[in-house]
Enzyme design. Structure first.
Site, PDB file in Angstrom:
ATOM      1  N   ASN A 148       0.818  -1.217   0.000  1.00  0.00           N
ATOM      2  CA  ASN A 148       0.000   0.000   0.000  1.00  0.00           C
ATOM      3  C   ASN A 148       0.853   1.269   0.000  1.00  0.00           C
ATOM      4  O   ASN A 148       0.519   2.254  -0.664  1.00  0.00           O
ATOM      5  CB  ASN A 148      -0.925   0.001   1.216  1.00  0.00           C
ATOM      6  CG  ASN A 148      -2.077  -0.989   1.079  1.00  0.00           C
ATOM      7  OD1 ASN A 148      -2.591  -1.219  -0.005  1.00  0.00           O
ATOM      8  ND2 ASN A 148      -2.464  -1.602   2.188  1.00  0.00           N
ATOM      9  N   ASP A 198      -5.656  -7.807   5.445  1.00  0.00           N
ATOM     10  CA  ASP A 198      -4.869  -8.646   4.535  1.00  0.00           C
ATOM     11  C   ASP A 198      -4.786 -10.078   5.055  1.00  0.00           C
ATOM     12  O   ASP A 198      -3.810 -10.776   4.806  1.00  0.00           O
ATOM     13  CB  ASP A 198      -3.461  -8.064   4.352  1.00  0.00           C
ATOM     14  CG  ASP A 198      -2.705  -7.972   5.672  1.00  0.00           C
ATOM     15  OD1 ASP A 198      -3.345  -8.073   6.731  1.00  0.00           O
ATOM     16  OD2 ASP A 198      -1.474  -7.796   5.635  1.00  0.00           O
TER      17      ASP A 198
END
Length: 294
Positions: free
Chosen positions: A178, A213
């Site tokens: 990210n 995640d």
């Protein structure tokens, strides 16, 4: 007919784009009149309902029943206009006056509308139920369904004295994904990981997005050793996926594994065992290989 148009409780059909409905008016009318002079109960409501399929599909797409009602109102208005235009023709067949015919047709249309609206609501409820059970990004089961399915499968494994394995997966270095590539790429990678899970695992396996995640996998009728081998293969595939998609070099997965009957207990107990082993593997940075002797 004027009374129908003046009824303020009925949604207006003005400016409604529905060419399929207008084209269907004669067909719907013929379907009704084919049996209506004999027995109202023989009217095939499903065929009448199909005339509004165009509106029904659009309404389902947007979860808007009002559009469906508007389309039916348009159908109803144009059928009654059609009846008025064919009044003399109907009189020749001894079917009664226009008012009688309109009353019976109105009853058939109302019944068709009720059936279609009920079907629409049932389908809508099923869709909402499906949405409440799945993760909107990956399409996998969500966190709540993970626990629900795990309890069901654990009870089944005990009842039939069969094996069951539970795996918690945490993606390695996902924060860097990210930070370096952006959250949009991160979402893209999560979807790709979900797709890889579907490809690599069996249809009987239960796949969930545990959160963020993390993924949860329930491997039915799968002993510990077999589950461990499956996860090692999946680990290699995730690293290959990361390279293919342009993820940071350290991207991969770490997993924690718990099995029945070895780690038997409650759902909470099995999840804790798997989570503890996942954290330990993370600390060792050994991609889950410690679980071979855990």
């Amino acid at each position: 007919m004027k009374a129908v148009r003046d009824d303020s409780s009925i949604p207006s059909a003005e400016n409604l784009e529905a060419p399929l409905l207008l084209d269907a008016v004669p067909l719907v009318l013929d379907e009704i009149l084919r049996v209506i002079e004999v027995d109202d109960s023989k009217v095939q409501h499903e065929r009448i309902c199909s005339a509004a399929r165009h509106g029904r599909e659009r309404a389902q797409e947007h979860f808007d029943a009002r559009e469906l009602v508007r389309e039916y109102q348009l159908l109803r208005e144009n059928i009654f206009l059609h009846v008025a235009e064919r009044a003399e023709e109907f009189a020749k067949f001894g079917m009664g006056n226009t008012a009688t015919i309109s009353l019976r047709i109105g009853g058939a249309l109302d019944e068709a509308m009720r059936e279609t609206i009920n079907a629409f609501v049932e389908e809508h409820v099923l869709q909402l139920r499906q949405l409440s059970r799945t993760d909107s990004l990956t399409g996998l089961y969500n966190h709540a369904m993970f626990y629900e399915r795990l309890e069901d499968e654990l009870n089944r494994a005990r009842r039939y004295d069969s094996s069951l394995s539970l795996v918690l997966i945490d993606l390695d270095d996902f924060k860097a994904v990210n930070d370096l590539k952006g959250h949009q790429f991160g979402d893209h990678l999560l979807v790709k990981c979900a797709d890889r899970l579907r490809e690599d695992l069996r249809q009987t396996d239960i796949l969930c997005r545990y959160g963020g995640d993390e993924f949860g996998i329930i491997l039915t009728e799968t002993p510990r050793e077999q589950a461990h081998k499956m996860m090692l293969r999946l680990n290699r595939d995730f690293r290959e996926l990361g390279r293919k998609e342009g993820a940071p070099p350290d991207f991969g997965m770490t997993f924690g594994l718990a099995s029945h009957p070895e780690d038997d207990g409650t759902v909470a107990r099995m999840v804790k065992v798997a989570d503890d082993r996942l954290l330990l593997s993370k600390q060792k940075n050994n991609s889950g290989l410690i679980l071979a002797g855990a």
